[in-house]
Design a protein around this motif. Structure first.
Motif, PDB file in Angstrom:
ATOM      1  N   LEU A 561      55.822  32.205  31.323  1.00  0.00           N
ATOM      2  CA  LEU A 561      55.271  33.154  32.301  1.00  0.00           C
ATOM      3  C   LEU A 561      54.706  34.386  31.622  1.00  0.00           C
ATOM      4  O   LEU A 561      53.736  34.977  32.115  1.00  0.00           O
ATOM      5  CB  LEU A 561      56.359  33.546  33.293  1.00  0.00           C
ATOM      6  CG  LEU A 561      56.814  32.439  34.253  1.00  0.00           C
ATOM      7  CD1 LEU A 561      58.067  32.851  34.999  1.00  0.00           C
ATOM      8  CD2 LEU A 561      55.699  32.099  35.239  1.00  0.00           C
ATOM      9  N   ASN A 562      55.291  34.793  30.509  1.00  0.00           N
ATOM     10  CA  ASN A 562      54.757  35.946  29.783  1.00  0.00           C
ATOM     11  C   ASN A 562      53.353  35.656  29.256  1.00  0.00           C
ATOM     12  O   ASN A 562      52.479  36.530  29.290  1.00  0.00           O
ATOM     13  CB  ASN A 562      55.680  36.321  28.622  1.00  0.00           C
ATOM     14  CG  ASN A 562      56.810  37.227  29.057  1.00  0.00           C
ATOM     15  OD1 ASN A 562      56.589  38.234  29.715  1.00  0.00           O
ATOM     16  ND2 ASN A 562      58.030  36.861  28.701  1.00  0.00           N
ATOM     17  N   TYR A 563      53.143  34.451  28.780  1.00  0.00           N
ATOM     18  CA  TYR A 563      51.811  34.076  28.317  1.00  0.00           C
ATOM     19  C   TYR A 563      50.813  34.104  29.477  1.00  0.00           C
ATOM     20  O   TYR A 563      49.685  34.586  29.334  1.00  0.00           O
ATOM     21  CB  TYR A 563      51.858  32.680  27.686  1.00  0.00           C
ATOM     22  CG  TYR A 563      50.510  32.195  27.185  1.00  0.00           C
ATOM     23  CD1 TYR A 563      50.046  32.587  25.941  1.00  0.00           C
ATOM     24  CD2 TYR A 563      49.717  31.352  27.963  1.00  0.00           C
ATOM     25  CE1 TYR A 563      48.803  32.149  25.474  1.00  0.00           C
ATOM     26  CE2 TYR A 563      48.487  30.900  27.509  1.00  0.00           C
ATOM     27  CZ  TYR A 563      48.035  31.310  26.267  1.00  0.00           C
ATOM     28  OH  TYR A 563      46.810  30.886  25.817  1.00  0.00           O
ATOM     29  N   LEU A 564      51.236  33.589  30.622  1.00  0.00           N
ATOM     30  CA  LEU A 564      50.376  33.615  31.803  1.00  0.00           C
ATOM     31  C   LEU A 564      50.050  35.052  32.212  1.00  0.00           C
ATOM     32  O   LEU A 564      48.896  35.359  32.544  1.00  0.00           O
ATOM     33  CB  LEU A 564      51.063  32.882  32.956  1.00  0.00           C
ATOM     34  CG  LEU A 564      50.330  32.873  34.305  1.00  0.00           C
ATOM     35  CD1 LEU A 564      48.981  32.178  34.171  1.00  0.00           C
ATOM     36  CD2 LEU A 564      51.177  32.196  35.373  1.00  0.00           C
ATOM     37  N   TYR A 565      51.046  35.926  32.175  1.00  0.00           N
ATOM     38  CA  TYR A 565      50.819  37.336  32.517  1.00  0.00           C
ATOM     39  C   TYR A 565      49.806  37.977  31.563  1.00  0.00           C
ATOM     40  O   TYR A 565      48.871  38.662  31.991  1.00  0.00           O
ATOM     41  CB  TYR A 565      52.147  38.091  32.467  1.00  0.00           C
ATOM     42  CG  TYR A 565      52.012  39.594  32.531  1.00  0.00           C
ATOM     43  CD1 TYR A 565      51.867  40.252  33.745  1.00  0.00           C
ATOM     44  CD2 TYR A 565      52.036  40.359  31.368  1.00  0.00           C
ATOM     45  CE1 TYR A 565      51.729  41.625  33.804  1.00  0.00           C
ATOM     46  CE2 TYR A 565      51.901  41.736  31.415  1.00  0.00           C
ATOM     47  CZ  TYR A 565      51.756  42.369  32.640  1.00  0.00           C
ATOM     48  OH  TYR A 565      51.617  43.740  32.682  1.00  0.00           O
ATOM     49  N   ASN A 566      49.992  37.739  30.259  1.00  0.00           N
ATOM     50  CA  ASN A 566      49.070  38.319  29.275  1.00  0.00           C
ATOM     51  C   ASN A 566      47.660  37.775  29.445  1.00  0.00           C
ATOM     52  O   ASN A 566      46.675  38.517  29.313  1.00  0.00           O
ATOM     53  CB  ASN A 566      49.581  38.039  27.860  1.00  0.00           C
ATOM     54  CG  ASN A 566      50.878  38.774  27.560  1.00  0.00           C
ATOM     55  OD1 ASN A 566      51.129  39.859  28.085  1.00  0.00           O
ATOM     56  ND2 ASN A 566      51.708  38.179  26.716  1.00  0.00           N
ATOM     57  N   GLN A 567      47.556  36.477  29.751  1.00  0.00           N
ATOM     58  CA  GLN A 567      46.237  35.894  29.973  1.00  0.00           C
ATOM     59  C   GLN A 567      45.573  36.482  31.211  1.00  0.00           C
ATOM     60  O   GLN A 567      44.359  36.742  31.218  1.00  0.00           O
ATOM     61  CB  GLN A 567      46.348  34.378  30.117  1.00  0.00           C
ATOM     62  CG  GLN A 567      46.642  33.655  28.810  1.00  0.00           C
ATOM     63  CD  GLN A 567      45.524  33.843  27.797  1.00  0.00           C
ATOM     64  OE1 GLN A 567      45.712  34.502  26.768  1.00  0.00           O
ATOM     65  NE2 GLN A 567      44.357  33.280  28.070  1.00  0.00           N
ATOM     66  N   LEU A 568      46.347  36.699  32.253  1.00  0.00           N
ATOM     67  CA  LEU A 568      45.792  37.316  33.466  1.00  0.00           C
ATOM     68  C   LEU A 568      45.276  38.712  33.184  1.00  0.00           C
ATOM     69  O   LEU A 568      44.211  39.107  33.683  1.00  0.00           O
ATOM     70  CB  LEU A 568      46.850  37.343  34.570  1.00  0.00           C
ATOM     71  CG  LEU A 568      47.177  36.006  35.243  1.00  0.00           C
ATOM     72  CD1 LEU A 568      48.333  36.167  36.215  1.00  0.00           C
ATOM     73  CD2 LEU A 568      45.952  35.457  35.972  1.00  0.00           C
ATOM     74  N   GLU A 570      44.214  39.864  30.272  1.00  0.00           N
ATOM     75  CA  GLU A 570      43.000  39.751  29.458  1.00  0.00           C
ATOM     76  C   GLU A 570      41.809  39.325  30.306  1.00  0.00           C
ATOM     77  O   GLU A 570      40.703  39.886  30.170  1.00  0.00           O
ATOM     78  CB  GLU A 570      43.238  38.758  28.316  1.00  0.00           C
ATOM     79  CG  GLU A 570      44.239  39.240  27.271  1.00  0.00           C
ATOM     80  CD  GLU A 570      44.439  38.209  26.174  1.00  0.00           C
ATOM     81  OE1 GLU A 570      43.685  37.208  26.169  1.00  0.00           O
ATOM     82  OE2 GLU A 570      45.329  38.401  25.324  1.00  0.00           O
ATOM     83  N   GLU A 571      42.015  38.339  31.180  1.00  0.00           N
ATOM     84  CA  GLU A 571      40.918  37.893  32.034  1.00  0.00           C
ATOM     85  C   GLU A 571      40.489  39.000  33.003  1.00  0.00           C
ATOM     86  O   GLU A 571      39.296  39.165  33.286  1.00  0.00           O
ATOM     87  CB  GLU A 571      41.340  36.646  32.821  1.00  0.00           C
ATOM     88  CG  GLU A 571      41.538  35.407  31.973  1.00  0.00           C
ATOM     89  CD  GLU A 571      40.248  34.978  31.274  1.00  0.00           C
ATOM     90  OE1 GLU A 571      39.170  35.157  31.878  1.00  0.00           O
ATOM     91  OE2 GLU A 571      40.328  34.479  30.150  1.00  0.00           O
ATOM     92  N   ALA A 572      41.465  39.761  33.500  1.00  0.00           N
ATOM     93  CA  ALA A 572      41.125  40.867  34.404  1.00  0.00           C
ATOM     94  C   ALA A 572      40.289  41.912  33.688  1.00  0.00           C
ATOM     95  O   ALA A 572      39.341  42.475  34.261  1.00  0.00           O
ATOM     96  CB  ALA A 572      42.404  41.497  34.961  1.00  0.00           C
ATOM     97  N   GLU A 573      40.625  42.181  32.428  1.00  0.00           N
ATOM     98  CA  GLU A 573      39.838  43.147  31.652  1.00  0.00           C
ATOM     99  C   GLU A 573      38.426  42.625  31.395  1.00  0.00           C
ATOM    100  O   GLU A 573      37.448  43.388  31.481  1.00  0.00           O
ATOM    101  CB  GLU A 573      40.539  43.439  30.328  1.00  0.00           C
ATOM    102  CG  GLU A 573      41.837  44.228  30.487  1.00  0.00           C
ATOM    103  CD  GLU A 573      42.511  44.484  29.153  1.00  0.00           C
ATOM    104  OE1 GLU A 573      41.928  44.071  28.122  1.00  0.00           O
ATOM    105  OE2 GLU A 573      43.596  45.082  29.144  1.00  0.00           O
ATOM    106  N   ILE A 574      38.318  41.334  31.094  1.00  0.00           N
ATOM    107  CA  ILE A 574      36.990  40.760  30.834  1.00  0.00           C
ATOM    108  C   ILE A 574      36.129  40.794  32.098  1.00  0.00           C
ATOM    109  O   ILE A 574      34.972  41.223  32.070  1.00  0.00           O
ATOM    110  CB  ILE A 574      37.134  39.314  30.311  1.00  0.00           C
ATOM    111  CG1 ILE A 574      37.804  39.315  28.932  1.00  0.00           C
ATOM    112  CG2 ILE A 574      35.773  38.629  30.249  1.00  0.00           C
ATOM    113  CD1 ILE A 574      38.142  37.924  28.424  1.00  0.00           C
TER     114      ILE A 574
END
Length: 798
Positions: A561-568, A570-574
C-alpha cells in the motif's frame, strides 16, 4: 461548565506559552503545560459519580444565531471515558517529556502544539453539534501534523506529517459530507437529537450513504486497513508525541466516532458487517506486519494498528443489537462493546508505557534497532520491568489487564456466531485467534530480543545506564495501573465503562444487565482454550522466528500500500503539472481570455437558456448631450490606447480614460467615488512615469490575424453581455430589488451615506477576508525573510 473550560483552558495556554516563554527560564517549560491536563483530570473526576449515575452535563453557546449555529458541549459516560484518557495520559506524557526533551529544543512550539492537540481532542468528544465536531476533528489533523513534523529538519518527519495530513484530512472531508447528509435527512445538527429520533423506519438510501462517509472518516483517523499506512510514518515524531497519539488521542478519535454514531447507524446491518470485517482485517494485518519490524517504534506502530482493529471489530460486533430486536435477549452482544471500551482503556495504559519505554531506550542507548539491542536486563532493570508488564499485557497474559479484555474479545467472537446470519461469520473467532498468535510473537520479540541475549551488539559510543527517575515516573504509573486494573477491574467497569455503555446503547433496557462483572477466571471454557493455544503456538513461532521471518521478503514491494500511495502522489504531481502548464502560460492575454470566455459561456449561456434578457428603454431617463460627449471621449481614449505607439501616449490615454470615469461619477452624483478615482488615477500615472527608466524599449507585438480576430470577438462579446445584463437589470421584476434594504442604512448601520455604509458595514465580512489575505501574505513574506538560511544554521535534509 466543565466542558467549556476543558476546551478553553488548554487552548488559552497554547496561545500564552509562545508569548511568555522567554520570561520562563529558571525551569522547564513543561511544568507550566503540565498544570493544564492535571487540573482538568482532577476536575473531571469530581463529576465522575454524577456521570456514573446516569446524569449528563451540557452547555450551549449561541455562536451564529441567524444560522442557528450553536456550540453545544455534552458530557456523558462515553465522552467522560475519552476525556479522562485524554487528560490523564496527557498529564503523564507531558511529565515524561520534561525529562525527555532538552531545553535546547523549541519547547514553546512543542507545548503549544501539544495543548492545541489536547484542545482539539476534547472538542471532538464534547461536541454535540456536527459542524463543531468536524471543526475539532480537522483541528486534530492540523495539530498532529505540527507535532509529527516537529523535527522539521528531517525529511522523514516532513513526509510522515504530510502523509498523515493527506489521509486523515481527506477522510475528514468525506465525513463532513456524511454529516451534512445526516443533518439534512434528520433536520438537526444535534447528535443527541438525531439519536433520540432515529429508528429503523426512517432509514433510507441517503442515510446509508451518510453511514459510509462517516465510517470512511473514522477509518482514516483510526488507521484502519487500508488507511493505516500513515501511522508507522508518524513515528518520526518525538516519542512523547507518539505515546500520546497512539495511546489516548488521534487514533482513538475514530474509535470515538464509531462508538458515538452506533445508535444512529447500527439499525442497518451493513454497519455491523463493515465495522466488524474492517476491524478484523486490520487486527490481522497489523499483527502480521508488526512481527517483521526491526525498529521498536515501528513495531509498536503496527501493534497499535492491530489493537485498534481489535477494538473496532468489537464495536462492530456489539452493534448487532440494533440490527436485531434491541431487546434484553440480545444483551449478550452488547458485551462486545463493553470489551471494546475496556480494551480501549487497557490499550492506553500498556501502549503508553511501552512507547515511553522505547523512548527511554532511544534516549539512553541511542538506538531503537532490535539488531543492535540485547542484554539490557541487568543494565536497565526498571525499564525491563516496564517492558515486561506492558508487553505481556498486550500479549494478553494473566496478571495483566490485557488478559481480561482479550478473553472478553474471544468470548464475543464466539457469541456472535449465534446470529447465524451468514456462514462466513464462523471465521470471526479464527481470524481473532490467528491475529492473537502474531500479537503474542511480536510482544515476545519486543521484550526478549531487547533485554535478553548478548550485550555485545550495544553501541559503544556512550555509557549505557538506567534512565533518570523523572523519566521513569510516568511509565511506572502506567505499569502499576496495568496490574491494578487486573486485580480490581470492576471499579473501572462500574464507574467509567458502565456509563459509557449507556451512551452507546441509550435504548436498550434494562441497562444494568449490559455491565457484566469482570473476572479473571471463568472456568475451562472455549475462550480459555483459545488463550492456551495462543501461548503454545506463539512460543513455537517465536522460537522458530529466525527460520520463517524470511517469508516477509517474498511480498513484492509493488504490491504494498505504501508503494501505491507513493505512486498516486507521483501521478498526481505529473497530472497537476500537466494541467497547470496548460493554463499557466505566463501570458496576460491568456489569463484574461480564460476569465472572459468563462464569463461569456456560463453567465451568457444561462441568461440565454433561461430567456431572462429583457431590454426596454421606453421608461428610462433621457441621456443628456454632455453624457454622450463624455462617453465618446472615454471610448475614444480606450480605442486610442490600443493603437498607441509609445508608452507615454499609452499613459496619457489611460489617464484620459480614468478622468472620464471620475467625471462620470460626478455627473451621477457620487463625489466620494469620483475623489477615489482621481486619487487612484493620479497615483497610477505617477508610478507609470517613475518606472519609465526601468522598462525595456517599446516594441509593438506582432500577432497573427487569427489572434487579433479572437481578441476582438471575445472583447465585443464580453462588452455586449455586460451591456445586455445592465439593461436587463433595469427592467427585471422577477425578484424584489435589494436596494430597499440598503435604504435603511442609517437605522441598520448608523451611516448616512449608503455607498460608504455598503462598503464599510454591509461588506464588512468580505472586507475582513480581504484584509486577512493581505495579512497571510505579509506573514508569509516575513517568515521567508526571518527564517532564511544563515551560516551555521541547521539545514533541511533533502
Amino acid at each position: 461548565m466543565i466542558t467549556k473550560w476543558a476546551i478553553l483552558l488548554p487552548f488559552f495556554m497554547a496561545i500564552l506559552i509562545p508569548i511568555f516563554h522567554t520570561r520562563i527560564r529558571k525551569f522547564h517549560l513543561g511544568w507550566v503545560a503540565l498544570a493544564v491536563p492535571f487540573i482538568l483530570f482532577i476536575a473531571l473526576l469530581r463529576f465522575l459519580p454524577q456521570i456514573a449515575s446516569g446524569d449528563t452535563i451540557s452547555h450551549s453557546w449561541r455562536w451564529i444565531p441567524s444560522y442557528n449555529l450553536t456550540f453545544t458541549t455534552y458530557l456523558d459516560g462515553l465522552s467522560m471515558l475519552f476525556a479522562l484518557l485524554i487528560t490523564g495520559i496527557g498529564a503523564l506524557v507531558i511529565l515524561y517529556s520534561i525529562f525527555y526533551l532538552s531545553k535546547k529544543e523549541a519547547l514553546h512550539k512543542f507545548y503549544c502544539y501539544l495543548l492545541l492537540f489536547m484542545t482539539a481532542m476534547l472538542g471532538v468528544v464534547f461536541s454535540d453539534h456536527l459542524i463543531m465536531l468536524y471543526f475539532f476533528w480537522e483541528l486534530t489533523s492540523i495539530a498532529s501534523f505540527l507535532l509529527i513534523a516537529f523535527w522539521h529538519h528531517r525529511k522523514a518527519s516532513r513526509r510522515g506529517a504530510q502523509k498523515s495530513m493527506l489521509i486523515t484530512v481527506t477522510g475528514g472531508i468525506i465525513m463532513l459530507m456524511g454529516f451534512l447528509i445526516l443533518a439534512h435527512e434528520m433536520d438537526s445538527y444535534s447528535i443527541r437529537t438525531i439519536i433520540s429520533t432515529i429508528s429503523i423506519e426512517n432509514l433510507n438510501r441517503s442515510l446509508y450513504l451518510a453511514m459510509l462517509f462517516v465510517l470512511l472518516g473514522a477509518f482514516t483517523k483510526s488507521a484502519q486497513f487500508p488507511f493505516h499506512i500513515w501511522l508507522p510514518d508518524a513515528m518520526e515524531a518525538p516519542t512523547p508525541v507518539s505515546a500520546y497519539l497512539h495511546s489516548a488521542t488521534m487514533v482513538k478519535a475514530g474509535i470515538y466516532i464509531v462508538a458515538r454514531f452506533t445508535p444512529i447507524f447500527a439499525y442497518n446491518l451493513s454497519w455491523f458487517w463493515i465495522v466488524s470485517i474492517v476491524g478484523l482485517i486490520t487486527l490481522f494485518w497489523g499483527s502480521f506486519n508488526a512481527v517483521k519490524q526491526n525498529d521498536l517504534k515501528a513495531l509498536l506502530a503496527f501493534s497499535t494498528v492491530s489493537q485498534l482493529g481489535l477494538i473496532m471489530s468489537l464495536l462492530g460486533m456489539g452493534s448487532v443489537v440494533y440490527a436485531t430486536t434491541g431487546e434484553i435477549t440480545d444483551v449478550i452482544y452488547t458485551q462486545a462493546t463493553f470489551a471494546a471500551l475496556f480494551h480501549l482503556v487497557n490499550h492506553s495504559t500498556f501502549k503508553g508505557a511501552l512507547f515511553m519505554m522505547v523512548g527511554i531506550l532511544d534516549h539512553e542507548v541511542g538506538t531503537r534497532d532490535l539488531r543492535r539491542l540485547g542484554g539490557l536486563i541487568t543494565i536497565m532493570p526498571i525499564t525491563f520491568s516496564i517492558a515486561l508488564i506492558g508487553g505481556f499485557s498486550m500479549a494478553g497474559l494473566p496478571l495483566f489487564n490485557g488478559f481480561l479484555s482479550k478473553e472478553m474479545f474471544f468470548e464475543a467472537t464466539l457469541a456472535i456466531q449465534e446470529m447465524n446470519v451468514h456462514s462466513w461469520i464462523v471465521l470471526f473467532p479464527v481470524i481473532a485467534w490467528v491475529a492473537s498468535v502474531f500479537t503474542f510473537v511480536y510482544c515476545f520479540i519486543l521484550v526478549f530480543k531487547t533485554f535478553f541475549g548478548s550485550a555485545d551488539k550495544l553501541p559503544t559510543d556512550r555509557k549505557i545506564h538506567e534512565a533518570p527517575i523523572g523519566m521513569l515516573i510516568s511509565p511506572i504509573i502506567l505499569a502499576v495501573s496495568i496490574i491494578f486494573i487486573f486485580f480490581f477491574p470492576n471499579i473501572l467497569g462500574k464507574f467509567v465503562i458502565g456509563s459509557a455503555m449507556q451512551s452507546v446503547y441509550p435504548t436498550v433496557q434494562p441497562f444494568e444487565q449490559m455491565t457484566p462483572t469482570i473476572a479473571a477466571w471463568h472456568g475451562f471454557n472455549t475462550a480459555l482454550f483459545m488463550t492456551i493455544g495462543v501461548i503454545v503456538f506463539g512460543i513455537i513461532l517465536y522460537l522458530a522466528w529466525p527460520k520463517w521471518k524470511r517469508l516477509y521478503n517474498r511480498l513484492p514491494e509493488k504490491w504494498t500500500l505504501n508503494y501505491l500511495y507513493n505512486q498516486l502522489l507521483e501521478e498526481a504531481e505529473i497530472v497537476g503539472k500537466f494541467v497547470t502548464d496548460l493554463y499557466m502560460t505566463g501570458s496576460v492575454r491568456h489569463y484574461l481570455m480564460y476569465i472572459y470566455v468563462f464569463f461569456i459561456l456560463i453567465v451568457g449561456g444561462y441568461f440565454i437558456q433561461s430567456h431572462i434578457f429583457a431590454i426596454d428603454l421606453e421608461d428610462q431617463a433621457p441621456v443628456e448631450w454632455f453624457e454622450i460627449l463624455l462617453m465618446i471621449v472615454m471610448a475614444g481614449a480606450a480605442i486610442f490606447l490600443l493603437f498607441a505607439k509609445s508608452r507615454l501616449t499609452a499613459v496619457v490615454s489611460n489617464g484620459v480614460l480614468g478622468l472620464g470615469v471620475a467625471m462620470l461619477f460626478v455627473v451621477f452624483r457620487a463625489p466620494d467615488l469620483a475623489l477615489t478615482q482621481l486619487v487612484v488615477e493620479s497615483v497610477t500615472t505617477v508610478l507609470f512615469l517613475l518606472s519609465f527608466a526601468y522598462l525595456p524599449e517599446w516594441s509593438k507585438e506582432q500577432k497573427p490575424k487569427a489572434t487579433k480576430s479572437m481578441n476582438l470577438l471575445i472583447s465585443l462579446a464580453a462588452g455586449a453581455l455586460v451591456m445586455a445584463i445592465s439593461f436587463t437589470v433595469l427592467n427585471y421584476s422577477e425578484f424584489k430589488t435589494i436596494s430597499g434594504f440598503f435604504e435603511n442604512a442609517y437605522e441598520l448601520a448608523g451611516g448616512a451615506n449608503i455607498v460608504n455604509t455598503i462598503l464599510g458595514d454591509f461588506r464588512a465580512f468580505d472586507t475582513m477576508l480581504e484584509v486577512v489575505v493581505l495579512l497571510i501574505a505579509g506573514l508569509g513574506v516575513y517568515t521567508l525573510i526571518k527564517f532564511r538560511a544563515r551560516k551555521g544554521q541547521k539545514k533541511y535534509e533533502d
